[in-house]
Design an enzyme around this catalytic site. Structure first.
Site, PDB file in Angstrom:
ATOM      1  N   GLU A 208       0.796  -1.233   0.000  1.00  0.00           N
ATOM      2  CA  GLU A 208       0.000   0.000   0.000  1.00  0.00           C
ATOM      3  C   GLU A 208       0.829   1.283   0.000  1.00  0.00           C
ATOM      4  OE1 GLU A 208      -2.971  -0.211   3.104  1.00  0.00           O
ATOM      5  OE2 GLU A 208      -4.153  -1.681   1.982  1.00  0.00           O
ATOM      6  N   GLU A 314      -6.229  -7.949  -0.448  1.00  0.00           N
ATOM      7  CA  GLU A 314      -6.928  -7.718   0.820  1.00  0.00           C
ATOM      8  C   GLU A 314      -8.385  -7.400   0.543  1.00  0.00           C
ATOM      9  OE1 GLU A 314      -5.309  -4.862   3.516  1.00  0.00           O
ATOM     10  OE2 GLU A 314      -3.219  -5.463   3.180  1.00  0.00           O
TER      11      GLU A 314
END
Length: 451
Positions: A208, A314
Site C-alpha cells: 500500500e 486484501e
C-alpha cells in the site's frame, strides 16, 4: 530455525489446485487465500490487548510507540506473541477451509531494524521461515508481503509507525527508497534458493504505497528498479506491486508484459473506508460488488484497459468501520459520525438511513446476529469471492485469518467460518452474483439499515 537440506513439495491443498511441485496456472485456476495479519507486524484492531492497557494520553498507537514503551520487556512479550498467535494448526485449518494460498505480511525489521528503531530486530525472521515450512507441509502457496519499508510508505499504523511518510518523500525520501532496494536485493537472493521456487509464487515489493500523497513518477520508477533487482537476484516467479489507490485503469501500459514479464497488480477492496460506499444499503453493497468490482477485474485483467494480471490481496466482509481501533487507536467511526481525525473528519452518521446508526449489533458476538444479518454477511463474502475470480481476475486473499476478539469476527476468516458467515469451503459457495430473482431486499427481510 534450522532448515533441513531436503524438502518435500508433493503436498496439495485440495483437489481443485495442483500440488506444490506442479505449476499453478493463475489464468485458469483462481487462487483462494488469506492473510496472516497482525502477527509479524502488529495492527491494533487485530490484537487490541497490546494497546487497551494504556491511556490515550500515553500515545501508544502502533508497534513503534509500543516497542518504545515496553523497553527491556519487548523481546519476551513479542516472542510470546510470535510463538502463540499463529501456530502450525492454523495452516491445517486454512487448508481445511478450502484455501490454497497465504499472504504473509512482514516488516523490514524482520531482516534488520534501522539505527534508532525501537522494534525487535530480526527475531520475527525465524517465524517467517517457520511459516513457509508449515505452508509447504499443507500444500499452501505463499505470497511474501513486505508490509513495512524504511521510512514508511503510507503513514498508517499497520506499517509499524503512524504518521509521516518519509519513503520516497521529504528530505530523506530517496535514501529510504534506495535502502529498501538493498533490502530487496538481500531478500530476493535468499528466496531465490531452490527450496522456495515451488512455494513462494508471489513476491510483494511494498504494501500500500500511498500514491495519494507520494509522487507517482517516483513510485513508478522505484517499482521498476525494484523489479529489476529482484529479477537479477534470481527470483523467477511473480512479482507483485500495489495499485497505490490510483484505480485499476491508471496502470494500463505502465508495466507492460514485454519489459516486465510476470508482474502482478495487487488491489485492495473495501467498502467501508469512504462515506460514499459505506452509506450504501446492504443490498446496494452486494450490487456494487457484483457490478462495479466485477467490472474492475475485467478492466484490470485486460492489458488494453488495465495492467493485466491482477489479484485482490486484501478484502473483508466487514459492513461498517465500527470495530475498535480499526481507524487508529482513539479514533471513532464514520458509521456513527465519530470519526474525529484532523484530516477529513466525519462527524455525521454515514449509514444509509443517516440517523440512529449504531455499532452495537455489528460489534456483538455473532451468536446475537439475526438470521437476515447472517444471510447478508454470507452473501457479502460470497459475492466478493465471485467478483475477484471473475473476468480474468486471479483471485483473492482475505484480510485476515485470525483476530483476538469476538467483536472482530467480520475481519477474521476463522471466526466467520466458525459462525457460518463465511463458506465452509472457499471453493463451494451458494451465491455467485447471479440470482434470477435479483439481490434480496434485506430491509424487507427485517435487517435494519442502521447497522
Amino acid at each position: 530455525m534450522g532448515l533441513n537440506s531436503t524438502w518435500d513439495d508433493s503436498a496439495q491443498a485440495n483437489s481443485y489446485v495442483p500440488p506444490l511441485n506442479e505449476p499453478f496456472n493463475y489464468t485458469k485456476t483462481p487462487m483462494r487465500g488469506v492473510n496472516l495479519g497482525g502477527w509479524l507486524i502488529l495492527e491494533p484492531f487485530i490484537t487490541p490487548s497490546f494497546f487497551e492497557k494504556y491511556s490515550l494520553d500515553e500515545g501508544i498507537v502502533d508497534e513503534y510507540t509500543l516497542s518504545k514503551k515496553l523497553g527491556s520487556n519487548l523481546k519476551k512479550i513479542m516472542e510470546t506473541h510470535y510463538s502463540t498467535f499463529i501456530t502450525e494448526s492454523v495452516f491445517k485449518d486454512i487448508k481445511d477451509a478450502g484455501l490454497d494460498h497465504i499472504r504473509i505480511p512482514y516488516p523490514y525489521w524482520s531482516v534488520a531494524a534501522l539505527e534508532g528503531d525501537p522494534y525487535l530486530s530480526q527475531v520475527s525472521w525465524r517465524y517467517l521461515l517457520r511459516a513457509i515450512e508449515w505452508a509447504r507441509k499443507y500444500g499452501l502457496r505463499v505470497n511474501l508481503d513486505l508490509h513495512s519499508v524504511p521510512g514508511n510508505a503510507n503513514g498508517w499504523n499497520h506499517s509499524g509507525r503512524q504518521g509521516a511518510i518519509n519513503w520516497l518523500n521529504g528530505t530523506n525520501g530517496d535514501y529510504y527508497g534506495n535502502l529498501t532496494l538493498k533490502y530487496h536485493e538481500k531478500l530476493a537472493t535468499f528466496f531465490s534458493q531452490d527450496r522456495y521456487k515451488n512455494i513462494i509464487t508471489l513476491y510483494g515489493l511494498v504494501n500500500e504505497p500511498n500514491m495519494m500523497a507520494l509522487n507517482e513518477t517516483k513510485v513508478v520508477n522505484w517499482t521498476s528498479n525494484a523489479y529489476d533487482i529482484v529479477r537479477k537476484a534470481g527470483f523467477k516467479n511473480y512479482i507483485v506491486f500495489g495499485d497505490g489507490f490510483r484505480g485499476v485503469s491508471s496502470w494500463q501500459g505502465v508495466f507492460n508484459a514485454t519489459r516486465y514479464p510476470g508482474m502482478v497488480l495487487d488491489v485492495h477492496q473495501y467498502t467501508i473506508f469512504n462515506t460514499g460506499l459505506i452509506g450504501l444499503t446492504h443490498s446496494g453493497k452486494i450490487n456494487f460488488v457484483c457490478d462495479t468490482w466485477s467490472n474492475d477485474m475485467l478492466m484490470s485483467s485486460d492489458p488494453t484497459t488495465g495492467h493485466g494480471p491482477t489479484i485482490v490481496g486484501e478484502w473483508s466482509q466487514a459492513d461498517t468501520d465500527c470495530l475498535r481501533y480499526l481507524n487508529n487507536v482513539g479514533v471513532g467511526s464514520r458509521w456513527e459520525g465519530t470519526y474525529n481525525t484532523t484530516d477529513d473528519p466525519v462527524l455525521t452518521p454515514s449509514c444509509s438511513v443517516s440517523s440512529n446508526c449504531t455499532c452495537d449489533p455489528t460489534n456483538a458476538s455473532p451468536e446475537y446476529y439475526d438470521d437476515a444479518y447472517k444471510e447478508y454477511l454470507l452473501m457479502s463474502a460470497e459475492s466478493q469471492m465471485t467478483a475477484f475470480e471473475s473476468n480474468g481476475g486471479w483471485g483473492f486473499m482475505y484480510w485476515t485469518w485470525k483476530t483476538e476478539t469476538e467483536d472482530a469476527t467480520q475481519w477474521s476468516y476463522q471466526r466467520g467460518r466458525d459462525s457460518g458467515i463465511i463458506p465452509n469451503h472457499a471453493y463451494k459457495r451458494s451465491y455467485n452474483c447471479s440470482l434470477s430473482s435479483g439481490t434480496p431486499d434485506f430491509t424487507a427481510l427485517g435487517l435494519s439499515e442502521s447497522y
